[in-house]
Design a protein around this motif. Structure first.
Motif, PDB file in Angstrom:
ATOM      1  N   ILE A 102      62.988  51.191  56.754  1.00 55.51           N
ATOM      2  CA  ILE A 102      62.848  52.466  56.059  1.00 55.51           C
ATOM      3  C   ILE A 102      63.143  53.540  57.087  1.00 55.51           C
ATOM      4  CG2 ILE A 102      61.243  54.033  54.926  1.00 55.51           C
ATOM      5  CD1 ILE A 102      59.786  51.423  54.005  1.00 55.51           C
ATOM      6  N   ASN A 103      64.268  54.213  56.901  1.00 54.17           N
ATOM      7  CA  ASN A 103      64.736  55.146  57.916  1.00 54.17           C
ATOM      8  C   ASN A 103      64.143  56.532  57.703  1.00 54.17           C
ATOM      9  OD1 ASN A 103      66.153  56.617  59.772  1.00 54.17           O
ATOM     10  ND2 ASN A 103      67.943  56.828  58.442  1.00 54.17           N
TER      11      ASN A 103
ATOM     12  N   ILE B 278      59.373  60.387  73.486  1.00 53.23           N
ATOM     13  CA  ILE B 278      58.335  59.432  73.899  1.00 53.23           C
ATOM     14  C   ILE B 278      58.281  58.268  72.914  1.00 53.23           C
ATOM     15  CG2 ILE B 278      55.838  59.078  74.084  1.00 53.23           C
ATOM     16  CD1 ILE B 278      55.615  61.838  75.315  1.00 53.23           C
ATOM     17  N   LEU B 279      58.262  58.613  71.609  1.00 55.99           N
ATOM     18  CA  LEU B 279      58.167  57.560  70.595  1.00 55.99           C
ATOM     19  C   LEU B 279      59.304  56.545  70.741  1.00 55.99           C
ATOM     20  CD1 LEU B 279      57.098  59.457  67.355  1.00 55.99           C
ATOM     21  CD2 LEU B 279      55.809  57.746  68.613  1.00 55.99           C
ATOM     22  N   ILE B 280      60.523  57.051  70.892  1.00 55.22           N
ATOM     23  CA  ILE B 280      61.672  56.144  70.940  1.00 55.22           C
ATOM     24  C   ILE B 280      61.679  55.342  72.238  1.00 55.22           C
ATOM     25  CG2 ILE B 280      64.193  55.996  70.907  1.00 55.22           C
ATOM     26  CD1 ILE B 280      64.237  58.620  69.391  1.00 55.22           C
ATOM     27  N   VAL B 281      61.571  56.065  73.357  1.00 53.53           N
ATOM     28  CA  VAL B 281      61.733  55.409  74.649  1.00 53.53           C
ATOM     29  C   VAL B 281      60.618  54.400  74.917  1.00 53.53           C
ATOM     30  CG1 VAL B 281      61.698  55.822  77.136  1.00 53.53           C
ATOM     31  CG2 VAL B 281      63.107  57.245  75.644  1.00 53.53           C
ATOM     32  N   VAL B 282      59.387  54.796  74.595  1.00 51.54           N
ATOM     33  CA  VAL B 282      58.282  53.873  74.842  1.00 51.54           C
ATOM     34  C   VAL B 282      58.429  52.623  73.976  1.00 51.54           C
ATOM     35  CG1 VAL B 282      55.809  53.532  74.605  1.00 51.54           C
ATOM     36  CG2 VAL B 282      56.661  55.598  75.666  1.00 51.54           C
TER      37      VAL B 282
ATOM     38  N   PRO C  52      58.288  45.627  61.774  1.00 52.30           N
ATOM     39  CA  PRO C  52      58.350  46.802  60.902  1.00 52.30           C
ATOM     40  C   PRO C  52      57.658  48.019  61.512  1.00 52.30           C
ATOM     41  CG  PRO C  52      57.709  44.855  59.646  1.00 52.30           C
ATOM     42  CD  PRO C  52      57.772  44.433  61.075  1.00 52.30           C
ATOM     43  N   ILE C  53      56.509  47.797  62.173  1.00 50.04           N
ATOM     44  CA  ILE C  53      55.772  48.933  62.736  1.00 50.04           C
ATOM     45  C   ILE C  53      56.601  49.613  63.829  1.00 50.04           C
ATOM     46  CG2 ILE C  53      54.495  47.565  64.456  1.00 50.04           C
ATOM     47  CD1 ILE C  53      52.091  49.263  63.918  1.00 50.04           C
ATOM     48  N   THR C  54      57.280  48.828  64.646  1.00 50.62           N
ATOM     49  CA  THR C  54      58.133  49.386  65.698  1.00 50.62           C
ATOM     50  C   THR C  54      59.252  50.220  65.086  1.00 50.62           C
ATOM     51  OG1 THR C  54      57.764  47.303  66.822  1.00 50.62           O
ATOM     52  CG2 THR C  54      59.373  48.764  67.789  1.00 50.62           C
ATOM     53  N   LEU C  55      59.863  49.679  64.028  1.00 52.74           N
ATOM     54  CA  LEU C  55      60.993  50.377  63.409  1.00 52.74           C
ATOM     55  C   LEU C  55      60.555  51.684  62.761  1.00 52.74           C
ATOM     56  CD1 LEU C  55      62.726  47.230  61.959  1.00 52.74           C
ATOM     57  CD2 LEU C  55      63.571  48.701  63.790  1.00 52.74           C
ATOM     58  N   ILE C  56      59.391  51.671  62.111  1.00 52.63           N
ATOM     59  CA  ILE C  56      58.889  52.913  61.511  1.00 52.63           C
ATOM     60  C   ILE C  56      58.685  53.951  62.602  1.00 52.63           C
ATOM     61  CG2 ILE C  56      56.876  53.993  60.435  1.00 52.63           C
ATOM     62  CD1 ILE C  56      56.609  51.665  58.621  1.00 52.63           C
ATOM     63  N   ILE C  57      58.042  53.552  63.696  1.00 51.02           N
ATOM     64  CA  ILE C  57      57.758  54.506  64.772  1.00 51.02           C
ATOM     65  C   ILE C  57      59.057  55.045  65.371  1.00 51.02           C
ATOM     66  CG2 ILE C  57      56.760  54.760  67.077  1.00 51.02           C
ATOM     67  CD1 ILE C  57      54.626  52.715  66.175  1.00 51.02           C
ATOM     68  N   ILE C  58      60.018  54.148  65.585  1.00 49.06           N
ATOM     69  CA  ILE C  58      61.291  54.594  66.176  1.00 49.06           C
ATOM     70  C   ILE C  58      62.009  55.591  65.283  1.00 49.06           C
ATOM     71  CG2 ILE C  58      63.616  53.851  66.806  1.00 49.06           C
ATOM     72  CD1 ILE C  58      62.358  52.397  68.781  1.00 49.06           C
ATOM     73  N   THR C  59      62.079  55.306  63.978  1.00 51.16           N
ATOM     74  CA  THR C  59      62.827  56.234  63.125  1.00 51.16           C
ATOM     75  C   THR C  59      62.085  57.556  62.989  1.00 51.16           C
ATOM     76  OG1 THR C  59      61.895  55.250  61.123  1.00 51.16           O
ATOM     77  CG2 THR C  59      64.049  54.454  61.831  1.00 51.16           C
TER      78      THR C  59
ATOM     79  N   PHE D  44      78.606  59.626  62.253  1.00 52.01           N
ATOM     80  CA  PHE D  44      78.606  59.280  63.667  1.00 52.01           C
ATOM     81  C   PHE D  44      77.182  59.317  64.234  1.00 52.01           C
ATOM     82  CE2 PHE D  44      79.443  60.311  68.201  1.00 52.01           C
ATOM     83  CZ  PHE D  44      80.119  59.153  68.521  1.00 52.01           C
ATOM     84  N   VAL D  45      76.404  60.327  63.816  1.00 48.57           N
ATOM     85  CA  VAL D  45      74.991  60.397  64.233  1.00 48.57           C
ATOM     86  C   VAL D  45      74.267  59.136  63.771  1.00 48.57           C
ATOM     87  CG1 VAL D  45      72.799  61.620  63.939  1.00 48.57           C
ATOM     88  CG2 VAL D  45      74.900  62.911  64.290  1.00 48.57           C
ATOM     89  N   GLY D  46      74.595  58.683  62.547  1.00 43.29           N
ATOM     90  CA  GLY D  46      73.994  57.448  62.040  1.00 43.29           C
ATOM     91  C   GLY D  46      74.335  56.258  62.934  1.00 43.29           C
ATOM     92  N   LEU D  47      75.597  56.184  63.344  1.00 42.82           N
ATOM     93  CA  LEU D  47      76.027  55.127  64.270  1.00 42.82           C
ATOM     94  C   LEU D  47      75.221  55.175  65.559  1.00 42.82           C
ATOM     95  CD1 LEU D  47      79.948  55.128  64.218  1.00 42.82           C
ATOM     96  CD2 LEU D  47      78.382  53.477  63.203  1.00 42.82           C
ATOM     97  N   LEU D  48      75.125  56.404  66.107  1.00 42.24           N
ATOM     98  CA  LEU D  48      74.408  56.574  67.370  1.00 42.24           C
ATOM     99  C   LEU D  48      72.949  56.134  67.231  1.00 42.24           C
ATOM    100  CD1 LEU D  48      75.577  60.000  68.836  1.00 42.24           C
ATOM    101  CD2 LEU D  48      76.093  57.700  69.637  1.00 42.24           C
ATOM    102  N   LEU D  49      72.346  56.535  66.098  1.00 47.84           N
ATOM    103  CA  LEU D  49      70.943  56.170  65.874  1.00 47.84           C
ATOM    104  C   LEU D  49      70.792  54.657  65.940  1.00 47.84           C
ATOM    105  CD1 LEU D  49      68.037  56.969  64.992  1.00 47.84           C
ATOM    106  CD2 LEU D  49      68.787  56.690  62.639  1.00 47.84           C
TER     107      LEU D  49
END
Lengths: 293, 384, 333
Positions: free
Chosen positions: A37-38, C292-296, A94-101, A76-81
């Motif tokens: 979920i982006n 921080i969120l991404i890098v960590v 899933p928790i990691t992906l939620i936090i990253i997005t 392109f921003v989507g690619l970079l992401l």
């Protein structure tokens, strides 16, 4: 409360709902390919608007070219992401992906406020602002653009997924990643493609909304969340469900603001979201995604 | 690991322990503005103005030969951060007087520590709640939203309008305006026939305006900050609403005309005289103050950058300096002495009007500080 | 080695930590620094709860600001309108928040995937809108004034020094409770769930019940923190309890480290004090939080604190030319 007014509420609701649907489609494209979920989807919308303003004001491009440029840039921003933030994760829970997005979304928002400032930017409507009378109510010309683009995107997406080899490969790698790899489909490439496609659709949403709402660095938050509600209500991953979900939310909001209380308008989408999660987590048209233990 | 926690805490503290005790040859003024965050459109010009004025003052020799030292922090319009900043100004920087904050909510949040520490505060926020009831240590410079509402309602009354609809944004600014619009309507023989609200980031207000269209309202009053009012002006035009639109003083900037385009044409707003300097007669007592401030600010920060918000900080800073001067004359440059002197200031010509403070009035302005402005041919003009 | 074992014992660590922070006011006497420490303590309480949820059950809440806000508003409204004493306000806040968290948790935690994240996100926004719209009760967007100062059994807390001891006492109590939860049967069950939900289900662990229990507990921590906050600042407004604050709380957990209670306090202290002491930071605050969120998450999935620890361990062992020995059983305490 006259019938004309009700009609006006419905027209407004359909316009706003179409934008939710378009944003929700962006959610779906990535979710279908990756189950992610982006949360940065709303920022794609904001960037779509911002890049168009940039193209029109700095590069002095006419609207269609500025829009096209913007769609390419956001893809392109989507690619970079995908390449910078999603791929390097060693343990993609899933928790990691939620936090990253979420991190990506506030990062993009912070960067935008530094680059473009916090003032809103106006964009002129594509075909003037003279309202079209419709049985006592009025339709903004821009609303027709919004509905037209949503329709075009849905048709094009359907053709792409069902008729082209790439589209079919994308569906396959979403459905059974391991099997897809066995038959020779480059699944990481399909994931990358889904991020670019989702960025492009998000940008299109931003471009057609911009003349109505203006572009601000923080417009993506609410837009993203409402699109997310539309996707859940319609059924995550379901291509037509999300359009239905968006339209339902838009019309309910508009009627709620008009007939009940405009103060609680924004709560309506989220109340519907909670009710769906509690009683029908797979969404209106979804099938059995939210399997119970 | 807990050692790391403690080390981090202690290190953080050591970083700012460097701040010195007050020297005898300087006056210390504190300032807190929302220079970043959601209210930065207001807070940034306030910060710029204050920095500019301190520079000017010190270049001219300071107050009675003593330099002024400015301690300025960002509140981000966040009550918790503002609370910390105020404590820092009081107990670490040991300032004599505090200017700001920018927003009404944050001002209300810091009143308890201000009153407890007994230090004068000159707020740059609008809400009437800040000075009513009067709090011993709290003053403010902007016209209250009450005055803006009175100005609009007086205009409506003179045009024979009896029924009004209001649309306000769901934040501290809109809420404060909404309360005053509801409260004062009967005093001007008005009935509020529609009371609509919208969210700060809403993209379409057609639903609310459609509802207003269905009532027998004779005017719309909109209370919000950007971009909402510009969207409302556009939606109003698209829906073919012909009743006049009155905005609040919160959008008194060229940005409104830029964003709303043609739709802004013929709409009204009450505004301080700053944005209509050119249409002021030379006899206007504020004209020279306003032109000087505008010239100085725009000379430094660019054309068309001046706004009424920076003006609020201008007034607050000048009042603080004047009070320190007077307190020095009386030989009592303490927090209490400065407070007493602020309360005694009368006849000060500022950007917001002519200030007459007293023990009962910690705002010092009347609604005459506002002029009713109409947008005509893409520019401002003073409506009669 | 005896010393090492002593330091690795969570209760010994706790005693040492308690001694240190209770003695801190001997060194730190300025009201401002004490004030910042009070805010850190309040944030730490919420983050400890959120860390239990995220680090030990692998679930994420995007609406903890709303439980914090409910704690603050329930006691605030009762105090400002009906002069309820703070302790009665606390009881009301805990009861109501527990009930709400249970209602949200039961249906969503039964489902696979991240339905809790979505539900808490929606719930947080709804609560925020209610704070804004119930003007006659909450004071609306302008905020609620007239909340009484903290008063417990006739003792009034009005200086930052007194507040420091009060907030830190609550923090220590919450920390002790959390250490117990983690080391108890519940904690082991949670780790099993996090490891493999299906396997632990087969082994007879009542997954949903434990998950709901931890979710409710973490909401209660947030409500307790909100209660402290309301009586500390004596003014509350909706802008303190936004979706963005929920994200900030998640950032604190992530920066500290998922599943380490000490890391949670470290994260809260770091991200609360950073904007205070680095003023240039303000303009870049959202940018830095996102970064921080991404890098960590990518490079130090065990959090900043343990990331730094890992780095030192690696350097230590590299110097002694020995491979690092991991102690999987101990790293979670």
């Amino acid at each position: 409360m006259g019938l004309e007014q009700i009609l006006q509420f419905v027209i407004t609701g359909i316009t706003v709902g179409s934008t939710y649907a378009l944003i929700g489609i962006g959610f779906n494209i990535i979710f279908n390919a990756t189950e992610i979920i982006n949360f940065a989807q709303g920022e794609f919308v904001m960037l779509g608007g911002m890049f168009t303003v940039f193209g029109m004001q700095v590069l002095r491009l006419p609207v269609p070219f500025a829009a096209l440029l913007s769609i390419i840039l956001v893809a392109f921003v989507g690619l970079l992401l995908n390449m910078l933030a999603i791929r390097p994760i060693r343990n993609p829970s899933p928790i990691t992906l939620i936090i990253i997005t979420i991190g990506a979304s506030i990062f993009i928002r912070g960067a935008s406020s530094l680059i473009w400032g916090k003032d809103p930017y106006p964009i002129a409507a594509f075909s003037g602002e003279d309202p079209i009378p419709f049985f006592g109510a009025v339709i903004q010309p821009q609303s027709l653009w919004v509905m037209g683009v949503v329709f075009a995107v849905v048709v094009a997406l359907r053709q792409f997924l069902n008729r082209t080899i790439t589209g079919k490969a994308m569906l396959a790698s979403a459905f059974q990643p391991r099997a897809a790899r066995l038959v020779g489909i480059d699944t990481p490439y399909m994931v990358l493609l889904s991020f670019a496609l989702s960025g492009a659709v998000g940008a299109a949403a931003g471009i057609i909304i911009a003349p109505m709402s203006m572009v601000t660095y923080d417009m993506g938050v609410m837009m993203g969340l409402k699109g997310f509600c539309a996707a859940i209500v319609g059924g995550l991953g379901h291509p037509f469900g999300v359009v239905l979900g968006g339209l339902i939310l838009g019309v309910m909001e508009s009627l709620g603001a008009g007939l009940i209380s405009s103060g609680y308008k924004d709560a309506i989408a989220f109340v519907i979201l909670l009710l769906m999660l509690f009683f029908r987590p797979q969404g209106i048209l979804g099938k059995g995604r939210g399997e119970r233990v | 690991m807990k050692r790391l926690v403690v080390v981090a805490m202690v290190m953080g503290m050591v970083l700012t322990f460097a701040s010195t005790a007050p020297a005898a040859d300087e006056y210390r003024i504190g300032a807190i503005y929302a220079s970043t965050g959601p209210a930065s459109a207001l807070g940034l010009p306030e910060k710029n103005t204050t920095e500019m004025l301190v520079e000017e003052l010190n270049a001219a020799g300071g107050i009675n030969g003593k330099q002024v030292k400015l301690f300025m922090y960002d509140t981000e319009a966040d009550p918790t951060k503002a609370n910390n900043a105020v404590k820092k100004l009081i107990s670490l920087d040991e300032v004599d007087v505090i200017i700001g904050p920018t927003t009404s909510g944050v001002t209300m949040a810091i009143i308890p520590p201000i009153e407890k520490a007994k230090i004068p505060l000159i707020s740059c926020a609008a809400s009437v709640k800040i000075v009513q009831p009067v709090k011993k240590w709290v003053f403010k410079t902007p016209q209250t939203d009450t005055m803006a509402v009175e100005k609009i309602y007086a205009t409506l009354q003179s045009k024979g309008i009896r029924k009004v609809s209001i649309i306000t944004v769901s934040d501290g600014y809109g809420d404060s305006g909404r309360v005053e619009l509801q409260r004062l309507a009967p005093d001007y023989g008005l009935t509020v026939v529609a009371d609509e609200r919208y969210g700060g980031n809403d993209t379409d207000m057609s639903a609310q305006l459609t509802k207003i269209k269905g009532t027998d309202a004779e005017a719309i009053v909109c209370w919000g900050t950007f971009p909402g009012p510009a969207v409302i002006a556009k939606n109003r035009k698209q829906l073919g609403l012909t009743i006049p639109l009155y905005n609040s003083h919160g959008i008194a900037s060229p940005k409104y005309i830029e964003l709303a385009g043609d739709a802004a044409e013929g709409t009204f707003l009450p505004a301080g005289r700053l944005i209509v300097i050119d249409s002021l007669p030379d006899s206007d007592p504020q004209k020279s103050v306003l032109s000087a401030y505008k010239a100085a600010y725009e000379g430094k920060f660019g054309k068309n950058s001046v706004s009424t918000f920076g003006g609020h900080a201008y007034d607050a800073f000048k009042i603080a300096v004047m009070a320190i001067e007077n307190a020095a004359k009386a030989g009592d440059v303490t927090r209490a002495g400065i407070r007493d002197e602020i309360e005694k200031i009368t006849g000060f010509v500022g950007t917001g009007g002519i200030f007459n403070y007293s023990a009962e009035d910690h705002n010092g302005l009347t609604k005459e500080g506002f002029g009713m402005v109409e947008i005509k041919n893409g520019g401002w003009s003073l409506a009669q | 080695m005896k010393l090492l074992r002593f330091i690795l014992d969570p209760y010994a660590r706790f005693a040492l930590f308690a001694l240190l922070i209770m003695g801190l006011p001997l060194v730190v006497t300025n009201e401002y620094y004490l004030g910042v420490l009070v805010v850190i303590a309040i944030h730490s309480i919420i983050v400890l709860g959120l860390d239990l949820l995220m680090g030990y059950t692998g679930q994420i809440s995007l609406g903890h600001a709303s439980f914090y806000g409910l704690g603050a508003y329930i006691t605030g409204v009762l105090s400002a309108h009906w002069q309820w004493p703070p302790l009665a306000g606390l009881a009301a806040a805990l009861l109501i928040v527990a009930a709400i968290a249970w209602i949200i948790g039961v249906p969503t935690l039964k489902l696979h995937g991240h339905y809790l994240a979505m539900a808490t996100l929606g719930f947080g926004i709804i609560v925020f809108i209610f704070f804004n719209e119930l003007g006659s009760l909450t004071g609306g967007p302008s905020g609620l004034t007239g909340i009484e100062e903290m008063n417990i059994f006739g003792v009034t807390f009005d200086s930052d020094r007194e507040w420091y001891f009060l907030s830190v006492s609550f923090l220590l109590a919450v920390l002790l409770l959390s250490i117990n939860v983690v080391r108890s049967r519940v904690g082991r069950a949670l780790r099993a769930i996090h490891g493999s939900e299906t396997a632990s289900g087969v082994l007879g662990v009542n997954i949903a019940r434990y998950k709901v229990g931890i979710f409710v507990l973490s909401a209660l921590y947030a409500a307790l923190a909100g209660w402290l906050y309301a009586h500390y600042i004596t003014f509350i407004s909706p802008s303190s309890f936004t979706f963005m604050f929920s994200v900030k709380l998640v950032t604190m957990v992530v920066a500290g480290s998922l599943g380490s209670l000490w890391g949670a306090i470290f994260g809260a202290a770091l991200l609360t004090s950073l904007p205070e002491f680095l003023f240039v930071f303000n303009n870049y605050e959202t940018l830095v939080f996102g970064f921080i969120l991404i890098v960590v998450m990518i490079f130090m999935p065990r959090g900043l604190l343990r990331g730094i620890e890992d780095m030192f361990k690696w350097l230590w062992h590299a110097a002694r030319k020995a491979p690092p020995t991991s102690r999987p059983g101990e790293e979670r305490s």
